[in-house]
Scaffold this motif. Structure first.
Motif, short mmCIF file in Angstrom:
data_model
loop_
_atom_site.label_atom_id
_atom_site.label_comp_id
_atom_site.label_asym_id
_atom_site.label_seq_id
_atom_site.Cartn_x
_atom_site.Cartn_y
_atom_site.Cartn_z
N SER A 202 0.82 -1.21 0.00
CA SER A 202 0.00 0.00 0.00
C SER A 202 0.87 1.27 0.00
CB SER A 202 -0.88 0.02 1.25
OG SER A 202 -1.63 1.21 1.26
N THR B 19 -6.36 -5.42 -7.91
CA THR B 19 -6.38 -5.85 -6.51
C THR B 19 -7.26 -7.08 -6.32
OG1 THR B 19 -6.83 -5.15 -4.23
CG2 THR B 19 -8.21 -4.18 -5.93
N TYR C 61 -10.30 2.91 -2.42
CA TYR C 61 -9.24 3.59 -3.16
C TYR C 61 -9.79 4.86 -3.79
CZ TYR C 61 -6.90 -0.79 -2.45
OH TYR C 61 -6.34 -1.89 -1.85
N GLN D 285 -11.92 -2.59 1.23
CA GLN D 285 -10.87 -1.72 0.70
C GLN D 285 -11.48 -0.53 0.00
OE1 GLN D 285 -7.88 -3.80 -1.52
NE2 GLN D 285 -7.71 -5.41 0.02
N GLU E 192 -6.99 1.37 2.89
CA GLU E 192 -7.62 2.59 2.38
C GLU E 192 -6.51 3.50 1.86
OE1 GLU E 192 -10.69 4.12 4.89
OE2 GLU E 192 -10.70 6.06 3.86
N GLU E 193 -6.72 4.00 0.67
CA GLU E 193 -5.68 4.81 0.04
C GLU E 193 -6.29 6.03 -0.62
OE1 GLU E 193 -2.55 1.66 -1.75
OE2 GLU E 193 -3.17 3.22 -3.12
N GLU E 194 -5.56 7.15 -0.57
CA GLU E 194 -5.98 8.30 -1.37
C GLU E 194 -4.76 8.90 -2.04
OE1 GLU E 194 -8.65 11.07 0.36
OE2 GLU E 194 -8.59 12.41 -1.40
N ASN F 119 -8.57 0.61 -13.12
CA ASN F 119 -8.71 -0.12 -11.86
C ASN F 119 -9.41 -1.45 -12.11
OD1 ASN F 119 -7.89 1.91 -9.82
ND2 ASN F 119 -9.57 3.07 -10.72
#
Lengths: 249, 207
Positions: free
Chosen positions: B40, B86, B94, B92, B66-68, B111
């Motif tokens: 991540s 993924t 994104y 999750q 969790e990603e930003e 994605n």
């Protein structure tokens, strides 16, 4: 040996096969001909256990009850279907698919070097671009190329019964010759039996059948030899069949 | 987010990295940064100069995540290619923000996710073009395959205040087709292995 007895097949409430009988002994070549919509492709898919059909009757291969099996089990018995419209699958390569299929059958990982060699040979013998070995299955292929790709699958999986569903549709004369030559060569080496499903007798010029069956309205209505195929070419289906069964539905 | 605490890194030559931390990356004019990661990257910001290029290839198989990520296409002709796949067993989320802050900027955001159970996967893609930033090209493609009950969400947002752009977005959530599975099974592959092949294939697309 394939034995089909009184096979009745329907989709939803529509009856497609209405009591079909057929026996194919090892090494024999059978052709099933008939007009559109008589259930020829349905027969091939039922043998491969497509779950979309409700089925009644007997279908046995070398004594095994096919109707109790799943599609992959039937394939591993040695039955191979070259489909009328082979689909494309994004992201999965021919090599991935065939390697997985062979590993499952062998019960262990296969020798990669030998596998790639054999696969490349198959591509050469079908005069097919080897660069597509690792690209997505049938992606961007023409109808004819897809048919050739099915024959590559046949050569690798080494079946004992080969069902060719309209193998000649969408294929030009030169490629039909290449396809036929490869099938005949394999048949000679393996004594496999063949079930050829076709509208036109064209392919039968290259692969001569021992038996020709005419199918109409969900049944085989006439059986003969290669001359029956020639008669269809000359006179059409209607005139080639003396109707034995005119019962109303 | 408190950006003061974040490191700032300057990319002033072409670089390929396989590991990044929470940072602000300034990619200078005419430079190219390639990031290949399977861990991540939490939250990062990328600022691109004139004619610069950012390529992000991410292949995840992570626990809850969790990603930003924010990508600012500040320079003329700057470009980002974002390829993400993924395999999901836990929830999750994104978020990808792409700001087209100059003319002739290009973004290509892909994605792909496969959700193995009832978990929730979210793809939120916000691409924006302010007025005057002509000739920009925006592409978003987000696809999710669910193997169980669907709880997943895709938000394919385009915020565009300029007529002269080429923008497209695609979003699908679905299952593998029964024809694909049948085709593989007719070659002697059991259903479980057929689905494995399809999952690997789907996650490989775009790599």
């Amino acid at each position: 040996m394939l034995i089909i007895k009184n096979l009745k097949v329907s989709v939803l409430d529509k009856k497609i096969l209405k009591g079909l009988n057929l026996e194919i002994n090892d090494g024999e070549i059978h052709a099933i001909m008939g007009p559109n919509g008589t259930g020829k492709s349905t027969l091939s898919k039922v043998i491969m256990r497509d779950e979309n059909y409700s089925v009644d009757g007997i279908v046995k291969y070398n004594g095994e009850d096919i109707l109790k099996m799943t599609t992959d089990e039937v394939a591993r018995l040695g039955i191979f279907l070259a489909m009328q419209y082979p689909i494309s699958i994004e992201g999965v390569s021919n090599a991935d698919m065939l390697r997985t299929a062979l590993s499952i059958r062998e019960g262990k990982s296969i020798n990669l070097f030998k596998f790639v060699n054999e696969l490349e040979n198959a591509y050469d013998e079908l005069n097919f671009d080897k660069n597509t070995i690792h690209s997505s299955i049938n992606e961007g292929f023409s109808g004819g190329e897809r048919k050739k790709n099915e024959i590559i699958g046949m050569k690798m999986l080494k079946p004992s019964l080969i069902i060719l569903d309209e193998i000649d549709s969408g294929v030009d004369v030169d490629n039909l010759k290449i396809i036929s030559k490869n099938i005949l060569k394999y048949k000679k080496e393996s004594n496999a039996s063949l079930l050829i499903i076709t509208h036109y007798p064209h392919i039968l010029k290259y692969i001569k059948p021992d038996y020709v069956h005419i199918m109409n309205n969900g049944k085989i209505v006439k059986t003969g030899d290669y001359n029956l195929a020639l008669s269809i070419l000359e006179n059409g289906y209607e005139a080639s069949v003396v109707k034995e069964d005119n019962t109303c539905e | 987010m408190n950006k003061i605490l974040m490191n700032k890194k300057v990319i002033d030559k072409d670089e390929v990295v396989d590991n990044i931390d929470n940072s602000i990356y300034d990619i200078k004019d005419n430079c190219k940064l390639v990031i290949n990661v399977d861990n991540s990257i939490n939250s990062s910001t990328f600022n691109l100069g004139n004619n610069s290029e950012l390529i992000i290839n991410k292949n995840y198989k992570l626990n809850e995540n969790e990603e930003e990520i924010t990508i600012n296409l500040n320079g003329v002709n700057s470009r980002v290619d974002y390829n993400f796949s993924t395999l999901v067993y836990d929830n999750q989320k994104y978020t990808i923000n792409v700001n087209h802050n100059n003319i002739s900027t290009i973004s290509n955001i892909i994605n792909h996710g496969v959700v193995m159970n009832d978990s929730k996967l979210e793809f939120i893609v916000n691409s924006s073009v302010l007025k005057g930033n002509k000739k920009s090209v925006l592409n978003q493609e987000s696809k999710i395959i669910v193997l169980s009950k669907n709880n997943s969400i895709i938000k394919p947002n385009l915020f565009i205040d300029e007529y002269d752009v080429d923008a497209r977005h695609a979003a699908t959530i679905g299952r593998f087709s029964s024809e694909d599975i049948f085709y593989l099974m007719t070659k002697g592959i059991n259903k479980e292995e057929a689905i494995k092949l399809l999952i690997n294939g789907f996650l490989n697309i775009g790599r």
